[in-house]
Write a protein that holds these residues in place. Structure first.
Motif, PDB file in Angstrom:
ATOM      1  N   GLY A   1      41.224   6.022  -4.333  1.00  0.00           N
ATOM      2  CA  GLY A   1      41.060   7.468  -4.449  1.00  0.00           C
ATOM      3  C   GLY A   1      41.938   8.021  -5.553  1.00  0.00           C
ATOM      4  N   ARG A   2      42.120   9.329  -5.544  1.00  0.00           N
ATOM      5  CA  ARG A   2      42.977   9.973  -6.542  1.00  0.00           C
ATOM      6  C   ARG A   2      44.347   9.313  -6.556  1.00  0.00           C
ATOM      7  NH1 ARG A   2      41.667  16.404  -5.749  1.00  0.00           N
ATOM      8  NH2 ARG A   2      39.731  16.366  -6.929  1.00  0.00           N
ATOM      9  N   THR A   3      44.835   9.036  -7.750  1.00  0.00           N
ATOM     10  CA  THR A   3      46.113   8.354  -7.929  1.00  0.00           C
ATOM     11  C   THR A   3      46.820   8.936  -9.143  1.00  0.00           C
ATOM     12  OG1 THR A   3      45.189   6.312  -7.025  1.00  0.00           O
ATOM     13  CG2 THR A   3      47.196   6.104  -8.312  1.00  0.00           C
ATOM     14  N   SER A   4      48.080   9.263  -8.994  1.00  0.00           N
ATOM     15  CA  SER A   4      48.857   9.804 -10.112  1.00  0.00           C
ATOM     16  C   SER A   4      49.471   8.664 -10.917  1.00  0.00           C
ATOM     17  CB  SER A   4      49.953  10.730  -9.609  1.00  0.00           C
ATOM     18  OG  SER A   4      49.383  11.864  -8.990  1.00  0.00           O
ATOM     19  N   VAL A   5      49.375   8.805 -12.231  1.00  0.00           N
ATOM     20  CA  VAL A   5      49.922   7.799 -13.143  1.00  0.00           C
ATOM     21  C   VAL A   5      50.718   8.490 -14.235  1.00  0.00           C
ATOM     22  CG1 VAL A   5      48.054   6.131 -12.772  1.00  0.00           C
ATOM     23  CG2 VAL A   5      47.870   7.779 -14.652  1.00  0.00           C
ATOM     24  N   GLU A   6      51.557   7.693 -14.874  1.00  0.00           N
ATOM     25  CA  GLU A   6      52.184   8.114 -16.119  1.00  0.00           C
ATOM     26  C   GLU A   6      51.866   7.030 -17.121  1.00  0.00           C
ATOM     27  OE1 GLU A   6      56.251   8.758 -15.115  1.00  0.00           O
ATOM     28  OE2 GLU A   6      56.476   6.800 -14.200  1.00  0.00           O
ATOM     29  N   GLY A   7      51.845   7.404 -18.386  1.00  0.00           N
ATOM     30  CA  GLY A   7      51.510   6.410 -19.381  1.00  0.00           C
ATOM     31  C   GLY A   7      51.543   6.965 -20.783  1.00  0.00           C
ATOM     32  N   THR A   8      50.883   6.223 -21.654  1.00  0.00           N
ATOM     33  CA  THR A   8      50.774   6.651 -23.050  1.00  0.00           C
ATOM     34  C   THR A   8      49.345   6.461 -23.537  1.00  0.00           C
ATOM     35  OG1 THR A   8      51.367   4.465 -23.908  1.00  0.00           O
ATOM     36  CG2 THR A   8      53.181   6.043 -23.586  1.00  0.00           C
ATOM     37  N   LEU A   9      48.963   7.304 -24.468  1.00  0.00           N
ATOM     38  CA  LEU A   9      47.705   7.204 -25.194  1.00  0.00           C
ATOM     39  C   LEU A   9      48.118   7.078 -26.654  1.00  0.00           C
ATOM     40  CD1 LEU A   9      44.630   9.557 -24.892  1.00  0.00           C
ATOM     41  CD2 LEU A   9      45.519   8.816 -27.074  1.00  0.00           C
TER      42      LEU A   9
ATOM     43  N   GLY B   1      50.657   5.799 -27.802  1.00  0.00           N
ATOM     44  CA  GLY B   1      52.088   6.083 -27.896  1.00  0.00           C
ATOM     45  C   GLY B   1      52.502   7.468 -27.444  1.00  0.00           C
ATOM     46  N   CYS B   2      51.566   8.370 -27.177  1.00  0.00           N
ATOM     47  CA  CYS B   2      51.891   9.732 -26.729  1.00  0.00           C
ATOM     48  C   CYS B   2      51.933   9.763 -25.198  1.00  0.00           C
ATOM     49  CB  CYS B   2      50.853  10.721 -27.240  1.00  0.00           C
ATOM     50  SG  CYS B   2      50.822  10.833 -29.033  1.00  0.00           S
ATOM     51  N   ALA B   3      53.055  10.184 -24.653  1.00  0.00           N
ATOM     52  CA  ALA B   3      53.267  10.158 -23.204  1.00  0.00           C
ATOM     53  C   ALA B   3      52.430  11.212 -22.484  1.00  0.00           C
ATOM     54  CB  ALA B   3      54.743  10.369 -22.895  1.00  0.00           C
ATOM     55  N   PHE B   4      51.998  10.863 -21.277  1.00  0.00           N
ATOM     56  CA  PHE B   4      51.281  11.805 -20.413  1.00  0.00           C
ATOM     57  C   PHE B   4      51.507  11.436 -18.956  1.00  0.00           C
ATOM     58  CE2 PHE B   4      48.205   8.370 -20.970  1.00  0.00           C
ATOM     59  CZ  PHE B   4      47.704   8.197 -19.686  1.00  0.00           C
ATOM     60  N   LYS B   5      51.254  12.407 -18.089  1.00  0.00           N
ATOM     61  CA  LYS B   5      51.180  12.208 -16.641  1.00  0.00           C
ATOM     62  C   LYS B   5      49.844  12.794 -16.231  1.00  0.00           C
ATOM     63  CE  LYS B   5      56.093  12.338 -15.766  1.00  0.00           C
ATOM     64  NZ  LYS B   5      57.200  12.936 -15.043  1.00  0.00           N
ATOM     65  N   ALA B   6      49.152  12.085 -15.336  1.00  0.00           N
ATOM     66  CA  ALA B   6      47.816  12.545 -14.971  1.00  0.00           C
ATOM     67  C   ALA B   6      47.430  12.094 -13.572  1.00  0.00           C
ATOM     68  CB  ALA B   6      46.795  12.015 -15.976  1.00  0.00           C
ATOM     69  N   LEU B   7      46.459  12.782 -13.024  1.00  0.00           N
ATOM     70  CA  LEU B   7      45.865  12.407 -11.760  1.00  0.00           C
ATOM     71  C   LEU B   7      44.531  11.739 -12.076  1.00  0.00           C
ATOM     72  CD1 LEU B   7      45.943  12.548  -8.642  1.00  0.00           C
ATOM     73  CD2 LEU B   7      44.769  14.740  -8.823  1.00  0.00           C
ATOM     74  N   LEU B   8      44.439  10.451 -11.801  1.00  0.00           N
ATOM     75  CA  LEU B   8      43.180   9.734 -12.007  1.00  0.00           C
ATOM     76  C   LEU B   8      42.224  10.119 -10.893  1.00  0.00           C
ATOM     77  CD1 LEU B   8      44.441   6.121 -12.806  1.00  0.00           C
ATOM     78  CD2 LEU B   8      43.826   7.933 -14.420  1.00  0.00           C
ATOM     79  N   GLU B   9      40.964  10.226 -11.238  1.00  0.00           N
ATOM     80  CA  GLU B   9      39.925  10.548 -10.266  1.00  0.00           C
ATOM     81  C   GLU B   9      39.124   9.287  -9.953  1.00  0.00           C
ATOM     82  OE1 GLU B   9      39.356  13.441  -8.813  1.00  0.00           O
ATOM     83  OE2 GLU B   9      40.698  14.703  -9.992  1.00  0.00           O
ATOM     84  N   PRO B  10      38.601   9.166  -8.722  1.00  0.00           N
ATOM     85  CA  PRO B  10      37.753   8.018  -8.408  1.00  0.00           C
ATOM     86  C   PRO B  10      36.414   8.140  -9.129  1.00  0.00           C
ATOM     87  CG  PRO B  10      37.769   9.570  -6.586  1.00  0.00           C
ATOM     88  CD  PRO B  10      38.759  10.074  -7.594  1.00  0.00           C
TER      89      PRO B  10
END
Length: 183
Positions: A43-51, A53-62
């Protein structure tokens, strides 16, 4: 599962949604099955990462296929110098603690009107609250949503901390899917 266990790096093409509901310019990607499988839930899962090299935090959707999709807003696209159709590199890892979800106004009003419901809500985990919100916002009609707000308050007042009979991945109910690509 440790945070390191959830880490993935992959390349993906930025897709343009067929009909962005809000009129904004945003892109999306569907995570590769291997990357999604490392995450703690379908289900919905929060992640942090880079695109790139640019940092982001997001909620992934199923995506309804036991994977996830990621919405990329215009600000992150601009920061990364990326455009629709570009192949970019992502690094993602599940957040160690799920952030507190924003409670929709109609649910918040109902919770404030029922102290028993509010007490159970406050005693549940952020993940459980996220599932309640996901169940509520997945309603396609206003009448269904209103019924779910009422049902949620009744279940919470009865001490139920998790919504039952709800597939947060969309796999069995087909309630969730990634946007259709315009490309």
């Amino acid at each position: 599962m440790t945070q390191v266990d959830t880490a993935s790096q992959f390349s993906a093409r930025l897709l343009r949604p067929q009909a962005p509901a809000d009129g904004d310019s945003w892109a999306f990607v569907v995570l590769p099955k291997e990357a999604s499988a490392k995450l703690p839930r379908r289900g919905r899962t929060s992640v942090e990462g880079t695109l790139d090299g640019c940092a982001f935090k997001a909620l992934l959707e199923p995506d309804g296929q036991l994977s996830h999709w990621l919405r990329i807003d215009a600000a992150l696209l601009k920061e990364a110098g990326a455009n629709f159709g570009d192949v970019v590199v992502f690094e993602v890892v599940a957040m160690t603690q799920e952030p507190e979800p924003a409670v929709p106004a109609d649910l918040l009003t109902a919770l404030q009107a029922c102290p028993e419901s509010r007490a159970t809500w406050d005693a549940s985990t952020a993940m459980a609250r996220l599932d309640w919100i996901h169940w509520l916002t997945s309603a396609k009609q206003a009448k269904t949503r209103a019924k779910r707000v009422s049902d949620a308050c009744n279940m919470l007042a009865a001490g139920k901390k998790r919504v039952c009979c709800f597939d947060p991945s969309g796999y069995y109910s087909k309630a969730f899917s990634a946007p259709q690509s315009a490309d």
